[in-house]
Enzyme design. Structure first.
Site, PDB file in Angstrom:
ATOM      1  N   HIS A   1       9.248  40.806  47.802  1.00  0.00           N
ATOM      2  CA  HIS A   1       8.227  41.795  48.178  1.00  0.00           C
ATOM      3  C   HIS A   1       8.800  42.774  49.201  1.00  0.00           C
ATOM      4  CE1 HIS A   1       5.471  38.214  47.305  1.00  0.00           C
ATOM      5  NE2 HIS A   1       4.989  39.137  46.496  1.00  0.00           N
TER       6      HIS A   1
ATOM      7  N   LYS B   1      10.518  41.505  38.185  1.00  0.00           N
ATOM      8  CA  LYS B   1      10.267  40.064  38.031  1.00  0.00           C
ATOM      9  C   LYS B   1       9.077  39.871  37.094  1.00  0.00           C
ATOM     10  CE  LYS B   1       9.323  35.727  39.570  1.00  0.00           C
ATOM     11  NZ  LYS B   1       7.955  35.599  39.115  1.00  0.00           N
TER      12      LYS B   1
HETATM   13  P1  AMP Z   1       2.769  39.391  43.632  1.00  0.00           P
HETATM   14  O1  AMP Z   1       2.419  39.231  45.064  1.00  0.00           O
HETATM   15  O2  AMP Z   1       3.398  38.182  43.023  1.00  0.00           O
HETATM   16  O3  AMP Z   1       1.647  39.978  42.822  1.00  0.00           O
HETATM   17  O4  AMP Z   1       3.928  40.472  43.602  1.00  0.00           O
HETATM   18  C1  AMP Z   1       3.759  41.739  44.160  1.00  0.00           C
HETATM   19  C2  AMP Z   1       4.881  42.637  43.689  1.00  0.00           C
HETATM   20  O5  AMP Z   1       6.126  42.081  44.102  1.00  0.00           O
HETATM   21  C3  AMP Z   1       4.918  42.743  42.161  1.00  0.00           C
HETATM   22  O6  AMP Z   1       5.239  44.073  41.803  1.00  0.00           O
HETATM   23  C4  AMP Z   1       6.019  41.795  41.802  1.00  0.00           C
HETATM   24  O7  AMP Z   1       6.661  42.107  40.586  1.00  0.00           O
HETATM   25  C5  AMP Z   1       6.970  41.970  42.978  1.00  0.00           C
HETATM   26  N1  AMP Z   1       7.847  40.799  43.104  1.00  0.00           N
HETATM   27  C6  AMP Z   1       7.475  39.503  43.123  1.00  0.00           C
HETATM   28  N2  AMP Z   1       8.561  38.713  43.188  1.00  0.00           N
HETATM   29  C7  AMP Z   1       9.638  39.530  43.190  1.00  0.00           C
HETATM   30  C8  AMP Z   1      11.052  39.318  43.226  1.00  0.00           C
HETATM   31  N3  AMP Z   1      11.580  38.098  43.261  1.00  0.00           N
HETATM   32  N4  AMP Z   1      11.866  40.401  43.225  1.00  0.00           N
HETATM   33  C9  AMP Z   1      11.341  41.658  43.182  1.00  0.00           C
HETATM   34  N5  AMP Z   1      10.017  41.921  43.142  1.00  0.00           N
HETATM   35  C10 AMP Z   1       9.179  40.874  43.144  1.00  0.00           C
END
Ligand code: AMP
Length: 279
Positions: A37, A150
């Protein structure tokens, strides 16, 4: 750091910036922030005049209530982490703020890309994603929005919704951050035991295995071999698909210019997803 819980207070803070035609970068998250993130936020900080990070565990995108209940929530730790990397506006709304009573939403036609892979195994998931992203885009009205590859299929869905709703927002897709072991960073990793973290490595190993086979075999042959390879590990596979990265259609006899392999699997009770662009 400024933490806003209402759309009104966030809009008041953003108004002078928008009046001055400043660019607004937006990073939507569900919190339990990790380096993946933060990479998105850091990029937004370098490219935009001001950055909004939303922290909202969106109930409408969970098709499994247990998963929603168990989703990690740690707002203060998240705010501290964001504080350590720069000046951002945190938007941490309640469900009522994101979905007011007069909020009309009818499902958006996603041209079928919401029916495969994640869409097949998590019915309703992508309409939940579309609904929350539409509402957050309407509230924040960013000039740029950052998403992680991801969640590869989610990026495709968000590109389509941005186009279909005509949002004047530039989308930036960012690479997946991994642990040194290869495990893709995820808030859900917090729920893995030490031994499950090791078991989970089969996902990245399988993605790499597929990459090594690509030059000599067809997608169909590779998929068969990869399923066998994966089954030597301890995870329960939900799907392993080799698709064209634009249409998300499964590849069979021939590779496309943009071929991507996507995996979803349960490691114990925790559902993990990962993908790799095949070069
Ligand atoms: P989430 O909190 O899981 O909804 O993720 C929020 C954002 O962070 C989304 O755009 C995800 O794709 C991105 N994200 C989550 N994990 C990763 C990672 N390991 N590398 C890059 N971006 C990520």
């Amino acid at each position: 750091m400024n933490v806003f819980t209402t759309r009104k207070s966030l809009n008041e803070a953003l108004a002078p910036l928008k009046e001055a035609k400043k660019s607004v970068g937006f990073v939507p998250t569900m919190g339990a922030l990790h380096e993946g993130h933060l990479a998105l936020v850091k990029r937004a900080l370098t490219e935009s005049d001001c950055v909004v990070v939303s922290i909202f565990v969106n109930p409408t995108q969970f098709n499994n209530m247990q998963d929603l209940d168990k989703y990690p929530r740690m707002l203060q730790a998240d705010v501290d982490l964001l504080n350590s990397i720069g000046e951002v506006l945190v938007f941490a709304p309640t469900v009522e703020e994101v979905y007011p009573e007069n909020d009309a939403y009818s499902p958006l036609d996603l041209d079928g890309i919401d029916q495969v892979m994640e869409g097949e195994f998590r019915p309703g998931h992508f309409q939940g994603v579309v609904h929350v992203v539409r509402n957050l885009f309407q509230i924040v009205q960013p000039t740029h929005a950052y998403f992680g590859l991801k969640d590869f299929q989610q990026v495709a869905v968000i590109r389509l919704l941005t186009k279909k709703y005509n949002f004047p927002i530039q989308l930036i897709a960012c690479p997946t951050l991994r642990e040194t072991s290869g495990l893709a960073m995820s808030s859900r990793n917090l729920r893995l035991t030490e031994s499950e973290r090791k078991d989970a490595l089969i996902i990245f190993q399988t993605l790499k295995f597929i990459q090594t086979l690509k030059a000599s075999k067809s997608p169909k042959e590779v998929k068969e071999l990869a399923m066998e390879y994966f089954s030597a590990g301890k995870l329960r596979l939900e799907y392993l698909e080799i698709v064209d990265g634009s249409s998300l259609k499964a590849l069979d006899a021939a590779w496309s210019e943009y071929s991507v392999v996507c995996i979803a699997a349960y490691c114990g009770a925790v559902r993990l997803i990962d993908n790799l662009e095949l070069v």
